[in-house]
Design a protein around this motif. Structure first.
Motif, mmCIF file in Angstrom:
data_model
loop_
_atom_site.group_PDB
_atom_site.id
_atom_site.type_symbol
_atom_site.label_atom_id
_atom_site.label_comp_id
_atom_site.label_asym_id
_atom_site.label_seq_id
_atom_site.Cartn_x
_atom_site.Cartn_y
_atom_site.Cartn_z
ATOM 1 N N GLY A 29 0.806 -1.214 0.000
ATOM 2 C CA GLY A 29 0.000 0.000 0.000
ATOM 3 C C GLY A 29 0.837 1.261 0.000
ATOM 4 O O GLY A 29 0.449 2.282 0.586
ATOM 5 N N ARG A 30 1.980 1.202 -0.681
ATOM 6 C CA ARG A 30 2.890 2.342 -0.714
ATOM 7 C C ARG A 30 3.030 2.874 -2.135
ATOM 8 O O ARG A 30 2.816 2.166 -3.108
ATOM 9 N N ASP A 31 3.460 4.126 -2.233
ATOM 10 C CA ASP A 31 3.747 4.754 -3.525
ATOM 11 C C ASP A 31 5.159 4.354 -3.950
ATOM 12 O O ASP A 31 6.110 4.540 -3.176
ATOM 13 N N PRO A 32 5.359 3.817 -5.154
ATOM 14 C CA PRO A 32 6.706 3.457 -5.609
ATOM 15 C C PRO A 32 7.682 4.631 -5.582
ATOM 16 O O PRO A 32 8.896 4.435 -5.462
ATOM 17 N N GLY A 33 7.162 5.837 -5.656
ATOM 18 C CA GLY A 33 8.021 7.009 -5.583
ATOM 19 C C GLY A 33 8.677 7.189 -4.227
ATOM 20 O O GLY A 33 9.607 7.990 -4.084
ATOM 21 N N GLU A 34 8.193 6.436 -3.224
ATOM 22 C CA GLU A 34 8.782 6.514 -1.884
ATOM 23 C C GLU A 34 10.043 5.676 -1.753
ATOM 24 O O GLU A 34 10.743 5.773 -0.737
ATOM 25 N N VAL A 35 10.341 4.834 -2.745
ATOM 26 C CA VAL A 35 11.456 3.892 -2.638
ATOM 27 C C VAL A 35 12.494 4.194 -3.712
ATOM 28 O O VAL A 35 12.214 4.088 -4.913
ATOM 29 N N ALA A 36 13.681 4.585 -3.281
ATOM 30 C CA ALA A 36 14.766 4.904 -4.201
ATOM 31 C C ALA A 36 15.627 3.673 -4.448
ATOM 32 O O ALA A 36 15.906 2.891 -3.528
ATOM 33 N N LEU A 37 16.056 3.514 -5.683
ATOM 34 C CA LEU A 37 16.947 2.423 -6.065
ATOM 35 C C LEU A 37 18.389 2.905 -6.008
ATOM 36 O O LEU A 37 18.747 3.886 -6.673
ATOM 37 N N VAL A 38 19.205 2.219 -5.220
ATOM 38 C CA VAL A 38 20.648 2.470 -5.194
ATOM 39 C C VAL A 38 21.310 1.325 -5.948
ATOM 40 O O VAL A 38 21.256 0.171 -5.510
ATOM 41 N N ALA A 39 21.910 1.626 -7.085
ATOM 42 C CA ALA A 39 22.582 0.606 -7.897
ATOM 43 C C ALA A 39 23.968 0.351 -7.320
ATOM 44 O O ALA A 39 24.828 1.237 -7.343
ATOM 45 N N VAL A 40 24.177 -0.845 -6.797
ATOM 46 C CA VAL A 40 25.468 -1.170 -6.181
ATOM 47 C C VAL A 40 26.389 -1.719 -7.267
ATOM 48 O O VAL A 40 26.218 -2.844 -7.744
ATOM 49 N N THR A 41 27.369 -0.896 -7.658
ATOM 50 C CA THR A 41 28.200 -1.192 -8.824
ATOM 51 C C THR A 41 29.600 -1.674 -8.452
ATOM 52 O O THR A 41 30.497 -1.643 -9.296
#
Length: 242
Positions: A29-41
Motif C-alpha cells: 500500500g505504498r507509492d513506488p516514488g517513496e522507494v529509491a533504487l541504489v545501484a550497487v556497482t
C-alpha cells in the motif's frame, strides 16, 4: 556495439527491478516514488555507471574506497553526475578520501568513525555529509553495525545518533542494515523498522531507511524501506574488475 548490448541488458534488468519495487509497493500500500533504487556497482566499471545514469539511475553504491574514488572521478570526467553512496565497512583512515566524493555514507557504526568523518567533512566539504547509522540486527561484531543499547559506548546506537546529529560536518538521515543470512528477512526488517521509528521520535529528520538487496527487497519495502541497494539483479553476473 558492445556498449549498446550492455546498455540493453542493463535496461532490461532495470525494468525488472523497478517492476519488483512497484509490485512490492502495491502489496504494501505504498507509492513506488517513496522507494529509491541504489545501484550497487562494486567490481563493475565506471562505464556501467554512465550507462545506468543514462537510463535514469541517480544513486550509486560502492563498498571500497580505492575503487569508489577512482570510479567517481572517471564518471565525473565523463560529464555524468550521480549521488554516491558508500555502503561498505569504512576504516577511519579512509574517512578523508570518502568525504571528498560521497554524498551519503550508509555505514557509520561507531563514535570513532563518526568523529573521523566529521573532521574530514568539515575540512574537505562545503556542505554536511549525509550519514546513515548502520544497525547490527544480530549484534555480531564481525559484520559491523551499531547495537541497540550496547555495552560498548562506541557502538551504542542511541549515543551514536545523538553524536552524529550534533556534528557540524554531518547530517543524520536515518538507518541502514543488512538482514543476517540466517534470519528471516521479515523478522530482521520488522526489528529495524521499530528502531527507525524510535530514532524518528528523537530525530524527526532521520527519515531514510536503507534496507533490502536483490534477494529481499520485497520484505524490506513491506517494512518501510526508503532505499533498496541492488547489485546482482541489476548488473548481472559478469566479469568483475578484479
Amino acid at each position: 556495439m558492445a556498449d549498446q548490448a550492455r546498455r540493453a541488458r542493463l535496461a532490461a534488468s532495470l525494468d525488472e527491478v523497478r517492476e519488483r519495487i512497484a509490485r512490492a509497493c502495491a502489496a504494501a500500500g505504498r507509492d513506488p516514488g517513496e522507494v529509491a533504487l541504489v545501484a550497487v556497482t562494486k567490481t563493475y566499471p565506471a562505464s556501467d555507471v554512465v550507462l545506468l545514469a543514462g537510463l535514469g539511475v541517480t544513486d550509486v553504491g560502492e563498498n571500497k574506497d580505492q575503487e569508489a574514488a577512482a570510479k567517481a572521478a572517471a564518471v565525473a570526467e565523463a560529464g555524468v553526475s550521480v549521488r554516491w553512496h558508500f555502503v561498505g565497512q569504512l576504516q577511519r583512515n579512509k574517512a578523508r578520501s570518502v568525504a571528498r566524493y560521497a554524498d551519503m555514507v550508509e555505514s557509520v557504526d561507531s563514535l570513532r568513525l563518526a568523529s573521523a568523518l566529521d573532521a574530514a567533512a568539515q575540512k574537505h566539504r562545503e556542505t554536511p555529509l549525509d550519514v546513515l547509522i548502520q544497525v547490527s540486527i544480530d549484534g555480531d561484531p564481525a559484520r559491523g553495525g551499531a547495537v541497540d543499547s550496547a555495552e560498548d559506548a562506541d557502538r551504542d546506537l542511541w549515543r551514536l545518533a545523538d553524536t552524529v546529529a550534533a556534528a557540524g560536518g554531518l547530517r543524520l538521515r536515518g538507518l541502514m542494515a543488512v538482514a543476517p543470512k540466517e534470519w528471516d528477512p521479515d523478522r530482521a526488517f520488522e526489528l529495524l523498522a521499530g528502531l527507525a521509528a524510535r530514532l524518528r521520535d528523537s530525530h524527526p529528520g532521520a527519515t531514510v531507511l536503507s534496507a533490502g538487496m536483490s534477494g529481499d527487497l520485497e520484505q524490506a519495502v513491506r517494512h518501510g524501506a526508503t532505499h533498496v541497494r541492488i547489485g546482482t539483479s541489476l548488473l548481472g553476473m559478469r566479469n568483475p574488475l578484479r
